[in-house]
Design an enzyme around this catalytic site. Structure first.
Site, PDB file in Angstrom:
ATOM      1  N   ASN A  69       0.808  -1.226   0.000  1.00  0.00           N
ATOM      2  CA  ASN A  69       0.000   0.000   0.000  1.00  0.00           C
ATOM      3  C   ASN A  69       0.840   1.274   0.000  1.00  0.00           C
ATOM      4  O   ASN A  69       0.297   2.369  -0.123  1.00  0.00           O
ATOM      5  CB  ASN A  69      -0.962   0.002   1.200  1.00  0.00           C
ATOM      6  CG  ASN A  69      -2.088  -0.999   1.004  1.00  0.00           C
ATOM      7  OD1 ASN A  69      -2.273  -1.541  -0.091  1.00  0.00           O
ATOM      8  ND2 ASN A  69      -2.844  -1.256   2.064  1.00  0.00           N
ATOM      9  N   CYS A  95     -10.844  -5.156  -4.671  1.00  0.00           N
ATOM     10  CA  CYS A  95     -11.518  -6.118  -3.802  1.00  0.00           C
ATOM     11  C   CYS A  95     -12.983  -5.753  -3.626  1.00  0.00           C
ATOM     12  O   CYS A  95     -13.326  -4.584  -3.472  1.00  0.00           O
ATOM     13  CB  CYS A  95     -10.878  -6.108  -2.411  1.00  0.00           C
ATOM     14  SG  CYS A  95      -9.367  -7.025  -2.277  1.00  0.00           S
ATOM     15  N   PRO A 130     -16.950   4.360  -2.892  1.00  0.00           N
ATOM     16  CA  PRO A 130     -17.179   5.456  -3.838  1.00  0.00           C
ATOM     17  C   PRO A 130     -15.925   6.311  -4.054  1.00  0.00           C
ATOM     18  O   PRO A 130     -14.931   6.147  -3.342  1.00  0.00           O
ATOM     19  CB  PRO A 130     -18.269   6.281  -3.146  1.00  0.00           C
ATOM     20  CG  PRO A 130     -18.125   5.973  -1.707  1.00  0.00           C
ATOM     21  CD  PRO A 130     -17.574   4.579  -1.601  1.00  0.00           C
ATOM     22  N   LEU A 152     -15.080  11.630  -2.709  1.00  0.00           N
ATOM     23  CA  LEU A 152     -14.148  12.506  -1.986  1.00  0.00           C
ATOM     24  C   LEU A 152     -12.909  12.838  -2.823  1.00  0.00           C
ATOM     25  O   LEU A 152     -12.330  13.913  -2.698  1.00  0.00           O
ATOM     26  CB  LEU A 152     -13.761  11.890  -0.639  1.00  0.00           C
ATOM     27  CG  LEU A 152     -14.962  11.651   0.291  1.00  0.00           C
ATOM     28  CD1 LEU A 152     -14.526  10.964   1.581  1.00  0.00           C
ATOM     29  CD2 LEU A 152     -15.670  12.963   0.604  1.00  0.00           C
ATOM     30  N   ILE A 157     -14.991   0.715   8.639  1.00  0.00           N
ATOM     31  CA  ILE A 157     -14.475   1.359   7.415  1.00  0.00           C
ATOM     32  C   ILE A 157     -15.266   0.905   6.185  1.00  0.00           C
ATOM     33  O   ILE A 157     -15.620   1.717   5.332  1.00  0.00           O
ATOM     34  CB  ILE A 157     -12.969   1.053   7.210  1.00  0.00           C
ATOM     35  CG1 ILE A 157     -12.168   1.360   8.486  1.00  0.00           C
ATOM     36  CG2 ILE A 157     -12.414   1.810   6.004  1.00  0.00           C
ATOM     37  CD1 ILE A 157     -12.040   2.807   8.869  1.00  0.00           C
TER      38      ILE A 157
HETATM   39  C1  UD1 Z   1      -8.874   1.615   2.924  1.00  0.00           C
HETATM   40  C2  UD1 Z   1      -8.273   1.701   4.288  1.00  0.00           C
HETATM   41  C3  UD1 Z   1      -6.840   1.313   4.153  1.00  0.00           C
HETATM   42  C4  UD1 Z   1      -6.749  -0.066   3.513  1.00  0.00           C
HETATM   43  C5  UD1 Z   1      -7.517  -0.146   2.197  1.00  0.00           C
HETATM   44  C6  UD1 Z   1      -7.606  -1.534   1.612  1.00  0.00           C
HETATM   45  C7  UD1 Z   1      -8.790   3.250   6.094  1.00  0.00           C
HETATM   46  C8  UD1 Z   1      -9.067   4.659   6.463  1.00  0.00           C
HETATM   47  N1  UD1 Z   1      -8.477   3.026   4.814  1.00  0.00           N
HETATM   48  O1  UD1 Z   1      -8.174   2.493   2.073  1.00  0.00           O
HETATM   49  O2  UD1 Z   1      -6.221   1.317   5.405  1.00  0.00           O
HETATM   50  O3  UD1 Z   1      -5.431  -0.429   3.291  1.00  0.00           O
HETATM   51  O4  UD1 Z   1      -8.816   0.298   2.427  1.00  0.00           O
HETATM   52  O5  UD1 Z   1      -8.348  -2.377   2.402  1.00  0.00           O
HETATM   53  O6  UD1 Z   1      -8.827   2.369   6.925  1.00  0.00           O
HETATM   54  N2  UD1 Z   1     -14.726   6.845   0.896  1.00  0.00           N
HETATM   55  C9  UD1 Z   1     -15.785   7.588   0.411  1.00  0.00           C
HETATM   56  N3  UD1 Z   1     -15.574   8.355  -0.701  1.00  0.00           N
HETATM   57  C10 UD1 Z   1     -14.380   8.428  -1.338  1.00  0.00           C
HETATM   58  C11 UD1 Z   1     -13.283   7.693  -0.812  1.00  0.00           C
HETATM   59  C12 UD1 Z   1     -13.500   6.904   0.306  1.00  0.00           C
HETATM   60  O7  UD1 Z   1     -16.874   7.535   0.956  1.00  0.00           O
HETATM   61  O8  UD1 Z   1     -14.267   9.144  -2.330  1.00  0.00           O
HETATM   62  C13 UD1 Z   1     -14.948   5.992   2.080  1.00  0.00           C
HETATM   63  C14 UD1 Z   1     -14.704   4.525   1.768  1.00  0.00           C
HETATM   64  O9  UD1 Z   1     -15.829   3.898   1.185  1.00  0.00           O
HETATM   65  C15 UD1 Z   1     -14.366   3.983   3.133  1.00  0.00           C
HETATM   66  C16 UD1 Z   1     -13.606   5.147   3.791  1.00  0.00           C
HETATM   67  O10 UD1 Z   1     -14.007   6.314   3.085  1.00  0.00           O
HETATM   68  O11 UD1 Z   1     -15.529   3.730   3.883  1.00  0.00           O
HETATM   69  C17 UD1 Z   1     -12.094   5.009   3.714  1.00  0.00           C
HETATM   70  O12 UD1 Z   1     -11.735   4.962   2.358  1.00  0.00           O
HETATM   71  P1  UD1 Z   1     -10.250   5.002   1.844  1.00  0.00           P
HETATM   72  O13 UD1 Z   1      -9.324   5.132   2.996  1.00  0.00           O
HETATM   73  O14 UD1 Z   1     -10.107   5.959   0.731  1.00  0.00           O
HETATM   74  O15 UD1 Z   1     -10.141   3.593   1.205  1.00  0.00           O
HETATM   75  P2  UD1 Z   1      -8.842   2.977   0.701  1.00  0.00           P
HETATM   76  O16 UD1 Z   1      -7.883   3.958   0.161  1.00  0.00           O
HETATM   77  O17 UD1 Z   1      -9.302   1.843  -0.137  1.00  0.00           O
END
Ligand code: UD1
Length: 428
Positions: free
Chosen positions: A23, A124, A130, A133, A337
């Site tokens: 990551n 995954c 989404p 953000l 999350i």
């Molecule tokens: C997340 C995990 C990361 C993990 C990865 C893969 C957190 C904060 N992040 O990162 O540690 O390695 O999954 O499993 O634990 N979201 C929105 N809108 C957006 C972007 C995100 O609503 O535009 C939401 C996501 O749906 C989620 C949360 O914000 O509920 C965290 O998202 P984000 O950290 O961006 O996801 P990843 O980068 O995939």
């Protein structure tokens, strides 16, 4: 299709070298798009996701050279990436749909080439995930954005992106990476509030600073980026994978034994180590890693809630659940999350685990013995929880569909068999 076959019951003893973090490696590779000079990354893990991202970056014009790709060693690879010219600003569906992180090219492409056309992501299947953000942040930097046939089409204003104050309503690792990269080449100052503090975000920020970016607040919830006209080449070593380290810590807690997780840093894993200690394992920080051991004590049930860093990582939730299946007592595991990250529950049940899911909470009632089973990997972290259960189960376990594991765990079977597990890859 490859499978993992293992026979449970052995304690783990010895050393496991922890690889560079997937990551962190992925956003670092993407950062190469920000400069025409070579970016040299050291300690890059040999993983399917890394190879896939190489292909995606090559499509944009990045020249990728890997030293040590075919060497049979657990030392990381050295990768040189050079985007002398961006030849294509489109990231097509066929490439992006296999890996969510490839969506992140949108930030550097917009910053350097002033336009990007990037397919909405896959990755995954652990919830809706989404991109609102990301788009909010990019719009604040002045980008014009439309969705066209499954693609995000983004254009920078005349003269390029402009610094802005961005306040994320929710902590997001992905959008923090993207806005951080984009802001390095924007005009003026960008402030990211409620930024993700994950060690991988700090690793990216430190590499960007080596490339000439002006960033302060690294490792805190507020990142301030002073835009510069261009970035230059740099050499950077990928931080050790805290999720891989946490996974092997849980495996050791599960089987009992004493293992040194070489290169791992306790500061990146504190929440998980605290829970493991409460569950009956012990650890010590050593100069070259973390030593984890459990001798004699049984595993106790402990409640866990996933949170952004420095809280307990969602990427360790499935593994902790694997451990709790044999704990004494009842454990409650709350996933905050992602809304659909309990797919391992049905597979753990095949070992005889007692788990009930109600919304965001899984209730695990420990059983005294698991029994080996045929199981199927469903996503990257879920699949390794099945390995952890199999290591303690009586008899033989076969994990099918392990391409999920290969996306994120470098030579898992070699690392575990080197510390005494009976585990092998069966090909074909
Ligand atoms: C997340 C995990 C990361 C993990 C990865 C893969 C957190 C904060 N992040 O990162 O540690 O390695 O999954 O499993 O634990 N979201 C929105 N809108 C957006 C972007 C995100 O609503 O535009 C939401 C996501 O749906 C989620 C949360 O914000 O509920 C965290 O998202 P984000 O950290 O961006 O996801 P990843 O980068 O995939």
């Amino acid at each position: 299709m490859d499978r993992i076959r293992l026979v449970g019951g052995n304690e783990l003893h010895g050393e496991i070298p922890i690889s560079g973090a997937k990551n962190a490696a992925l956003p670092l590779m993407i950062a190469s798009l920000l400069t025409k000079d070579p970016l040299v990354l050291e300690n890059v893990p040999r993983l399917a996701d890394v190879t896939q991202l190489e292909r995606i970056l090559e499509n944009h014009g990045v020249d990728v050279a890997v030293h040590g790709r075919r060497v049979q060693t657990l030392e990381g690879q050295r990768m040189t990436l050079q985007a002398a010219e961006i030849v294509d600003t489109t990231a097509p569906y066929e490439l992006v749909s296999t890996m969510r992180a490839s969506f992140w090219v949108i930030g550097p492409l917009l910053a350097r080439a002033h336009e990007a056309r990037v397919s909405l992501p896959g990755g995954c299947a652990i919830g809706t995930r989404p991109v609102d953000l990301f788009l909010y942040g990019l719009k604040e930097l002045g980008a014009e954005i439309e969705i066209d046939e499954g693609y995000v089409v983004a254009r920078a204003p005349k003269g390029g992106l402009r610094g802005a104050r961005i306040n994320f309503p929710k902590v997001t690792v992905g959008a923090t990476h993207v806005i951080l990269m984009a802001a390095t080449l924007a005009k003026g100052t960008t402030v990211i509030e409620n930024a993700a503090m994950e060690p991988e975000v700090s690793d990216l920020a430190e590499c960007l600073v080596k490339m000439g970016a002006k960033i302060t607040g690294i490792g805190t919830r507020t990142l301030t980026i002073e835009g510069v006209d261009e970035l230059h080449g740099a050499t950077h070593e990928v931080v050790a994978d805290r999720i891989e380290a946490g996974t092997y810590a849980m495996a050791t807690a599960m089987t009992g034994g004493n293992v040194l997780l070489k290169n791992a840093r306790a500061i990146h894993l504190q929440a998980a180590l605290d829970k493991l200690t409460a569950a009956g394992a012990q650890f010590t920080s050593e100069p070259n890693g973390i030593r984890i051991y459990r001798n004699g004590n049984g595993i106790q049930a402990v409640d866990v809630e996933t949170e952004p860093f420095p809280g307990f990582a969602t990427d360790l939730q499935a593994q902790f659940m694997g451990l709790m299946t044999m704990a004494q007592g009842v454990s409650h595991i709350r996933e905050t999350i992602f809304e659909n990250r309990f797919m391992h529950v049905a597979e753990l049940a095949r070992f005889g685990a007692d788990i009930k899911v109600d919304g965001q909470v899984a209730t695990v009632t420990g059983v005294s013995q698991l029994k080996g089973a045929q199981v199927m990997a469903t996503d990257l972290r879920a699949s390794v929880s099945l390995v952890i259960a199999g290591l303690a189960a009586k008899g033989e376990t076969v994990v099918n569909r392990i391409y999920h594991l290969d996306r994120g765990f470098e030579r898992l079977e070699d690392k575990l068999s080197a510390v005494g597990a009976e585990i092998e890859r069966v090909t074909g």
